[in-house]
Design an enzyme around this catalytic site. Structure first.
Site, mmCIF file in Angstrom:
data_model
loop_
_atom_site.group_PDB
_atom_site.id
_atom_site.type_symbol
_atom_site.label_atom_id
_atom_site.label_comp_id
_atom_site.label_asym_id
_atom_site.label_seq_id
_atom_site.Cartn_x
_atom_site.Cartn_y
_atom_site.Cartn_z
ATOM 1 C CD GLU A 493 -2.896 -1.082 2.400
ATOM 2 O OE1 GLU A 493 -4.029 -1.578 2.296
ATOM 3 O OE2 GLU A 493 -2.464 -0.586 3.468
ATOM 4 C CD GLU A 559 -4.674 -5.234 1.283
ATOM 5 O OE1 GLU A 559 -5.184 -4.931 2.379
ATOM 6 O OE2 GLU A 559 -3.463 -5.428 1.107
#
Length: 881
Positions: A493, A559
């Site tokens: 991320e 995700e």
């Protein structure tokens, strides 16, 4: 807590070693290219209990008095647990009984590990090497009175090899002594993601101070956590082979194939002070390539072989598309006809290409020229305390193959996975999305009041950037030959520190693995397009079924996740009966232990099936919700294949500890209905019901064209067929078709069933059964299903310790709803795990038949094993084999 510390001190002072535990094992040195593992016979003791140094310790005659038997590979904490110093931390609140390193100090988990051994066949012409595949975090290593590492080892993800030839004793006992220190900055386990974030200052796994799906690992996994081995060579070492396969054109699985090309290189090292002349040999697939090589003293050189053309190659394909044949390769360096060293590896012939899809903005992958729609899951680690094994890896990867998914993402807050994990992925056709070591939480993606340092300071983590780069180089070389490895990612991320990211992009990957995609972070614009805000992934909670068809997520979401409570047997191995009795209220846990085990909450989804009276009904309803949630999840995404999406990875498909969220199977390796809902939704050729359009859709995520018939039938609760329709249609590869409408049933109030059947050449390929309702979000009328007496036939046989066979189910005149097959030990009542089922949680319409393949490993005799079937429409029943 004082009682625990006193007990621990007593154990350490007065010894825990069984007198029968062998002090010194005799080893036979391996031939070149082979290894012997030092995976037993170790002892451990806290360092501050010994008033000595490593030179003195390793030069002394060893006595086990006062030492514990040690777990190697393993950690300080796993050694303590195996010596019964603490109760199992996976159960209830036991983890709170173990001192956290941040509170008690690093000395508590700083330990000596020693391994006495004898060697009988020392060859003076051989070099003897001691190899460590992973130590966390720092270590000094001594052998027979000498320190063999000139610089203190640092870093969890860095292999180390030491030439111990001059230190070995041929006669008598050798004593290897390793002092292992925890991470310099273990961090405060304050409830934040990665605690206060300081753990990321080290080159180690970031989740160990805790995350929103796991509690803290109290020693931060300090120890000799990966394998230790001894190898031998001549003067020249063969290291780090690199195999690239080229498969030009667009291919199809099976049949005759056009040529493929294999390109191979290897690193050679002359460890001697003299020039060495020899023959470099590469053998694979019946071919033998040789080169005459002369190496200067201490020279290291990378040597490339000439390209090898493979006629009619057996191509490697991802799961659900084709087979996964593997080839063996041996690379050796011979001096005067004797092997100095050799490396053996397995590879698959395949070529992976990738592009940013202009239609969706998502990353699109091609294997052997064919576009592959990616479904998969996020994977943390096999076990939170690093109790790793090839057998557990194989079971977990096989579960993913049985889900019909094609990719596992190894998440960046954990570890770069071991070769044994990749071996299993190679065999089962699971592509791997491998993160390196970093996360937005710990590495500064956002402001976080739980963190000790500023966002700017955290973006500079880890403290030692050169160590990160050296570790990356080493680990890339360790796994880059696996055909399953599809792409690299810097971190989760958020990009790593700018200089690290630049070196990875501009030097490390172009030099060491230029054939694979590298993305700086998991939601990088190189990989996907952020259409949902935030960091571009998620969400993570339970959703309404309609949401999966209507919400447009990122085109390749790395995700997004949901619930995943386990079966009741696992719940009872996680908590006490008193704790289990305090059920969540209004979908959220009120009991502290439920929260401690990270219950995510089902909102009101369980109550849609009836009153949740006890843990049995909680788990019963949770499994129905799990199945429907993940089936709809995957069907909603597939409905928009290539229109909105190029892929989706579930967060998560497994848990490394006893967590109550995001898993297809639990820490005990028992499957739950999430796995089989995912399996159904990810079938390569799949009929599905679009809950928004009320239409039947047909999805083909595999290769090849098909001419099929799709049937649809509606049933009421009594099993009466109230409507049917069918359509014959062709479907091309990688295509989604809208077929026909499903009408609202006439004269039905409450729950009813929709059965879709797919036939090809008159033979049933699959079915897909939905329970629907005319009353919004209310399925309580399932309780009115008539009892169904299914005919059960079991044919399971044992070969060695492997049981294989079939369980056949046949419904009577009524609907047999949600049959769960389990395997138990008759005497103990305990489950036998893991078990692999070709399907589970099976629903049969009146007269339907189904055969389920079952496989498990057990040393129990056949007459001690029973198959249990639990059903919504029949009493629990046990069957002997």
């Amino acid at each position: 807590m004082k009682t625990i510390y006193i007990s621990l001190l007593f154990c350490l002072l007065f010894g825990l070693v069984n007198p029968m535990y062998s002090q010194s094992a005799s080893l036979t040195l391996p031939d070149a290219g082979e290894k012997i593992l030092l995976n037993n016979g170790w002892y451990a003791r806290r360092a501050n209990e010994l008033i000595t140094d490593g030179n003195t310790l390793s030069a002394s005659s060893f006595s086990p008095e006062g030492w514990m038997k040690a777990k190697v590979p393993g950690t300080v904490l796993t050694t303590m647990l195996e010596n019964d110093m603490f109760p199992a931390p996976e159960f209830s609140l036991n983890n709170n009984l173990i001192p956290d390193i941040n509170d008690i100090g690093n000395d508590f988990y700083t330990f000596w590990f020693v391994r006495p051994f004898e060697i009988k066949n020392v060859d003076k012409n051989k070099q003897v090497w001691l190899n460590f595949r992973g130590i966390n975090y720092k270590a000094d290593i001594y052998l027979n009175g000498k320190r063999i590492n000139t610089v203190t080892h640092e870093g969890m993800f860095l292999r180390k090899t030491f030439n111990i030839t001059e230190y070995i004793k041929e006669n008598g006992e050798n004593l290897l002594a390793v002092i292992v220190y925890p991470p310099d900055y273990p961090g405060n386990a304050n409830g934040g993601q990665g605690g206060d974030g300081e753990i990321a200052r080290n080159m180690t796994m970031q989740f160990t101070p805790g995350w929103d799906w796991i509690q803290p690992v109290r020693d931060r996994n300090t120890g000799i956590w990966d394998e230790v081995s001894i190898t031998t060579t001549g003067s020249v070492k063969v290291q780090h082979p690199y195999v690239v396969t080229k498969v030009p054109g667009v291919r199809m699985p099976g049949g005759n194939q056009k040529d493929a090309v294999i390109r191979t290189s290897v690193e050679l090292e002359n460890t001697s002070g003299q020039s060495q002349k020899g023959l470099l040999i590469c053998e694979t697939n019946g071919n033998r390539i040789t080169q005459d090589i002369t190496l200067a003293p201490r020279e290291k050189r990378t040597v490339s072989f000439k390209d090898l053309t493979v006629k009619n190659p057996r191509l490697w394909w991802p799961n659900g598309i084709g087979e996964q044949p593997l080839y063996d390769m041996r690379i050796a360096f011979d001096i005067n006809g004797q092997t100095s060293d050799s490396e053996q590896l397995r590879y698959g012939i395949r070529e992976i290409a990738t592009e940013k899809d202009p239609a969706t903005g998502g990353r699109k992958f091609y294997v052997n020229g064919q576009p592959v729609y990616i479904t998969g899951g996020n994977y943390i680690a096999s076990d939170w305390l690093l109790r790793l094994s090839p057998e557990r890896y194989r079971a977990e990867v096989r579960f993913h193959a049985e889900m019909n998914v094609r990719m596992i993402r190894v998440w960046g807050g954990a570890l770069l996975e071991r070769p044994e994990f990749y071996n299993a992925c190679d065999e089962y056709g699971i592509l791997v999305f491998q993160d390196l070591w970093g996360s937005g939480d710990c590495n500064g993606a956002w402001l976080d009041p739980m963190k000790l340092h500023s966002r700017e300071r955290r973006w500079e983590y880890p403290d030692n950037h050169d160590l990160f780069i050296v570790s990356a180089e080493d680990q890339i070389k360790m796994v880059r030959n696996h055909p399953s490895l599809a792409l690299w990612c810097g971190a989760n991320e958020w990009p790593l520190a700018k200089d690290i990211d630049e070196r990875l992009q501009n030097d490390i990957f172009p030099r060491l693995d230029p054939e694979r995609l590298f993305a700086s972070y998991s939601t990088d614009t190189v990989f996907t397009r952020n259409t949902i805000g935030g960091v571009g992934d998620g969400p993570y909670g339970i959703q309404e079924p309609e949401w999966f068809f209507t919400f447009r997520s990122t085109p390749f979401n790395p995700e997004a996740g949901s619930v995943g409570s386990p079966e009741v047997e696992s719940m009872r191995e996680m908590m006490t009966e008193e704790e289990l009795a305090e059920l969540p209220q209004a979908g959220r846990a009120t009991n502290y232990t439920w929260r401690y085990h990270k219950d995510l909450g089902y909102r009101d989804h369980l109550e849609r099936y009836g009153e949740v009276k006890d843990i049995e009904t909680y788990c019963k309803y949770a499994q129905v919700v799990n199945y429907d949630q993940y089936r709809t999840f995957m069907e909603g995404w597939a409905s928009h294949m290539w229109e909105w999406y190029t892929g989706i990875l579930i967060w998560k498909t497994q848990n490394p500890w006893t967590s109550l969220r995001g898993q297809m199977y639990d820490w005990f390796l028992d499957v739950n209905a999430s796995l089989y809902g995912t399996r159904k939704g990810c079938e390569p050729l799949h009929p599905q019901y679009n809950i928004i359009t009320k239409k039947v859709e047909l999805v083909n995520t595999a290769l090849g064209n098909h001419n099929v018939t799709v049937k649809a039938l509606l049933y009421d609760l009594n099993g009466k067929e109230i409507w049917n329709s069918e359509l014959q249609t062709p479907i091309a590869a990688n295509q989604v078709l809208q077929l026909f409408d499903i009408p609202a049933p006439q004269g039905v109030t409450g729950t009813y069933f929709l059965k879709l059947v797919l036939l090809e050449s008159g033979k049933e390929v699959t079915d897909n059964i939905y329970w629907l309702t005319t009353i919004d979000k209310n399925y309580t009328s399932l309780a009115n299903l008539p009892k169904a007496v299914s005919d059960v036939q079991i044919a399971i046989n044992k070969k060695e310790n492997v049981y294989q066979g079939k369980v056949a189910l046949k419904a009577d005149k009524n609907i047999s709803f949600f049959n769960r097959i389990k395997v138990f030990d008759k005497k103990t009542g305990k489950r036998i795990l893991p078990v692999h089922y070709s399907d589970n949680y099976i629903t049969l319409m009146p007269g339907d038949k189904r055969e389920i393949e079952v496989e498990f490993t057990s040393g129990l005799p056949k007459d001690q094993i029973e198959i249990v079937i639990e059903s919504w429409t029949a009493d629990r029943k046990a069957y002997s084999l």
